[in-house]
Design a protein around this motif. Sequence first.
Motif, mmCIF file in Angstrom:
data_model
loop_
_atom_site.group_PDB
_atom_site.id
_atom_site.type_symbol
_atom_site.label_atom_id
_atom_site.label_comp_id
_atom_site.label_asym_id
_atom_site.label_seq_id
_atom_site.Cartn_x
_atom_site.Cartn_y
_atom_site.Cartn_z
ATOM 1 N N MET A 39 -12.406 -9.911 22.052
ATOM 2 C CA MET A 39 -11.983 -11.198 21.489
ATOM 3 C C MET A 39 -12.104 -11.227 19.976
ATOM 4 O O MET A 39 -11.317 -11.887 19.288
ATOM 5 C CB MET A 39 -12.813 -12.334 22.102
ATOM 6 N N VAL A 40 -13.075 -10.512 19.438
ATOM 7 C CA VAL A 40 -13.232 -10.437 17.985
ATOM 8 C C VAL A 40 -12.037 -9.726 17.359
ATOM 9 O O VAL A 40 -11.629 -10.032 16.239
ATOM 10 C CB VAL A 40 -14.547 -9.731 17.618
ATOM 11 N N LEU A 41 -11.455 -8.777 18.089
ATOM 12 C CA LEU A 41 -10.278 -8.061 17.590
ATOM 13 C C LEU A 41 -9.039 -8.940 17.602
ATOM 14 O O LEU A 41 -8.241 -8.911 16.651
ATOM 15 C CB LEU A 41 -10.036 -6.813 18.440
ATOM 16 N N PHE A 42 -8.870 -9.748 18.654
ATOM 17 C CA PHE A 42 -7.610 -10.465 18.830
ATOM 18 C C PHE A 42 -7.615 -11.899 18.297
ATOM 19 O O PHE A 42 -6.619 -12.338 17.719
ATOM 20 C CB PHE A 42 -7.237 -10.472 20.314
ATOM 21 N N VAL A 43 -8.683 -12.654 18.493
ATOM 22 C CA VAL A 43 -8.647 -14.084 18.131
ATOM 23 C C VAL A 43 -8.413 -14.303 16.631
ATOM 24 O O VAL A 43 -7.542 -15.102 16.259
ATOM 25 C CB VAL A 43 -9.921 -14.802 18.614
ATOM 26 N N PRO A 44 -9.137 -13.619 15.723
ATOM 27 C CA PRO A 44 -8.821 -13.802 14.293
ATOM 28 C C PRO A 44 -7.389 -13.403 13.963
ATOM 29 O O PRO A 44 -6.749 -14.030 13.105
ATOM 30 C CB PRO A 44 -9.831 -12.878 13.602
ATOM 31 N N ARG A 45 -6.884 -12.395 14.651
ATOM 32 C CA ARG A 45 -5.496 -11.972 14.445
ATOM 33 C C ARG A 45 -4.541 -13.107 14.802
ATOM 34 O O ARG A 45 -3.546 -13.336 14.096
ATOM 35 C CB ARG A 45 -5.217 -10.745 15.302
ATOM 36 N N PHE A 46 -4.818 -13.826 15.876
ATOM 37 C CA PHE A 46 -3.949 -14.931 16.274
ATOM 38 C C PHE A 46 -3.905 -16.007 15.201
ATOM 39 O O PHE A 46 -2.834 -16.512 14.848
ATOM 40 C CB PHE A 46 -4.444 -15.552 17.592
ATOM 41 N N LEU A 84 -3.944 -16.234 28.088
ATOM 42 C CA LEU A 84 -4.065 -15.476 29.330
ATOM 43 C C LEU A 84 -3.480 -14.071 29.198
ATOM 44 O O LEU A 84 -4.139 -13.086 29.560
ATOM 45 C CB LEU A 84 -3.382 -16.237 30.470
ATOM 46 N N TYR A 85 -2.261 -13.968 28.671
ATOM 47 C CA TYR A 85 -1.624 -12.653 28.567
ATOM 48 C C TYR A 85 -2.430 -11.716 27.679
ATOM 49 O O TYR A 85 -2.941 -10.677 28.127
ATOM 50 C CB TYR A 85 -0.199 -12.821 28.049
ATOM 51 N N LEU A 86 -2.569 -12.055 26.411
ATOM 52 C CA LEU A 86 -3.235 -11.149 25.477
ATOM 53 C C LEU A 86 -4.745 -11.157 25.639
ATOM 54 O O LEU A 86 -5.412 -10.150 25.375
ATOM 55 C CB LEU A 86 -2.841 -11.502 24.045
ATOM 56 N N GLY A 87 -5.312 -12.295 26.086
ATOM 57 C CA GLY A 87 -6.752 -12.335 26.324
ATOM 58 C C GLY A 87 -7.162 -11.398 27.449
ATOM 59 O O GLY A 87 -8.127 -10.625 27.323
ATOM 60 N N ILE A 88 -6.430 -11.444 28.568
ATOM 61 C CA ILE A 88 -6.722 -10.540 29.684
ATOM 62 C C ILE A 88 -6.357 -9.107 29.318
ATOM 63 O O ILE A 88 -7.068 -8.158 29.659
ATOM 64 C CB ILE A 88 -5.956 -10.989 30.946
ATOM 65 N N TYR A 89 -5.249 -8.950 28.590
ATOM 66 C CA TYR A 89 -4.779 -7.617 28.208
ATOM 67 C C TYR A 89 -5.814 -6.866 27.372
ATOM 68 O O TYR A 89 -6.129 -5.699 27.643
ATOM 69 C CB TYR A 89 -3.469 -7.744 27.423
ATOM 70 N N VAL A 90 -6.376 -7.527 26.355
ATOM 71 C CA VAL A 90 -7.303 -6.827 25.461
ATOM 72 C C VAL A 90 -8.594 -6.469 26.187
ATOM 73 O O VAL A 90 -9.199 -5.422 25.920
ATOM 74 C CB VAL A 90 -7.590 -7.671 24.194
ATOM 75 N N VAL A 91 -9.020 -7.309 27.143
ATOM 76 C CA VAL A 91 -10.193 -6.951 27.948
ATOM 77 C C VAL A 91 -9.859 -5.777 28.860
ATOM 78 O O VAL A 91 -10.654 -4.836 29.009
ATOM 79 C CB VAL A 91 -10.665 -8.162 28.777
ATOM 80 N N GLY A 92 -8.678 -5.802 29.466
ATOM 81 C CA GLY A 92 -8.258 -4.701 30.322
ATOM 82 C C GLY A 92 -8.122 -3.387 29.580
ATOM 83 O O GLY A 92 -8.392 -2.313 30.146
ATOM 84 N N MET A 93 -7.749 -3.463 28.307
ATOM 85 C CA MET A 93 -7.569 -2.232 27.524
ATOM 86 C C MET A 93 -8.880 -1.528 27.232
ATOM 87 O O MET A 93 -8.879 -0.360 26.850
ATOM 88 C CB MET A 93 -6.848 -2.547 26.208
ATOM 89 N N THR A 94 -10.011 -2.207 27.422
ATOM 90 C CA THR A 94 -11.298 -1.519 27.276
ATOM 91 C C THR A 94 -11.483 -0.477 28.371
ATOM 92 O O THR A 94 -12.296 0.436 28.230
ATOM 93 C CB THR A 94 -12.470 -2.521 27.324
ATOM 94 N N GLY A 95 -10.733 -0.619 29.478
ATOM 95 C CA GLY A 95 -10.814 0.349 30.558
ATOM 96 C C GLY A 95 -9.473 0.944 30.919
ATOM 97 O O GLY A 95 -9.245 1.340 32.067
ATOM 98 N N THR A 96 -8.559 1.004 29.957
ATOM 99 C CA THR A 96 -7.223 1.557 30.189
ATOM 100 C C THR A 96 -6.824 2.419 29.000
ATOM 101 O O THR A 96 -7.116 2.068 27.860
ATOM 102 C CB THR A 96 -6.180 0.428 30.371
ATOM 103 N N SER A 97 -6.151 3.522 29.256
ATOM 104 C CA SER A 97 -5.687 4.375 28.167
ATOM 105 C C SER A 97 -4.558 3.694 27.409
ATOM 106 O O SER A 97 -3.870 2.814 27.945
ATOM 107 C CB SER A 97 -5.190 5.724 28.713
ATOM 108 N N ALA A 98 -4.352 4.094 26.162
ATOM 109 C CA ALA A 98 -3.289 3.508 25.342
ATOM 110 C C ALA A 98 -1.918 3.780 25.954
ATOM 111 O O ALA A 98 -1.030 2.919 25.951
ATOM 112 C CB ALA A 98 -3.358 4.082 23.927
#
Length: 297
Positions: A39-46, A84-98
Amino acid sequence: MSATGSPRGKLILAGITFAFLWASASAATKVGLSAVQPMVLFVPRFFLAAVIMLLISHAGMKKSLPQGKEWGRLAVYGLFNISLYLGIYVVGMTGTSAGLGSLATATNPVFISLLSAVWLRKPLKPLTILSLLLCMAGIGVAAWPLLADSYATPIGLSLVLVSMIAYSVGAIYFSASNLGSLHIFTVNGWQTLFGGLFLLPVMIWQYDPALNSFNLTWLLSTLWLIGPVSMVAVLLWLFLLKDNPVKASFWLFLCPVFGFGISAVLMHEPLSFFTLAGVVLVIGGLCLVQMRRLKQQ
């Protein structure tokens, strides 16, 4: 006249550039997550992206503010398309390859077609079901060796796919929300701001100073996600949509190719026969949906 100087050449250049920048979002996200919490990565970006777009819209272009029910519709759109989209996505990316992240993102048109039929209570066409099965099979095939080598987890990949559903619901809601009279910068600016506001309490609640390092890695990742991805890629996408919405979607086919290429170079993620087979299956599923749309057009 050079090829890139012709209208067709400009469209091709715009399409290739869009696909590359859009595909780079997954790798930029993974890089940023090595420095800070999701969330620290995405929320300030928003918030920063929203401020820029709203200044362009209202201060620069003198566009009017939303009126009446438009505020509520923008808030709902921001909830699905950002929170929901980007919030769930960024959490999911902690356990998903690029690479898998970009491959999953490319399946959005298939999910939109599927959910549109459900939303409008239309019978599901066999072609839509087949395209979804091909895309899911492609993601599964590409993920198999990455799961075995700990480049991805089942939970992370599942969250990324759930985020694609949230995005598709947002896209369908937007098409039915009568926000077309507002300028695109107005819509994107306010829905991004609302989406960031909804996620702000989550970021504050989860924040742990020990897990965040605001270093050069974080800065470069954030700037790339705001500039080339959130602004340049979106503008290129709008340019392509203005020419032909259906044909524009074909450029999404390049996203998995660029995505795995970028992840292999930057993240040193392995490429294999499973990667190729997975990309081919996903592109095949996308082709079925897009060819049907092209015939309808």
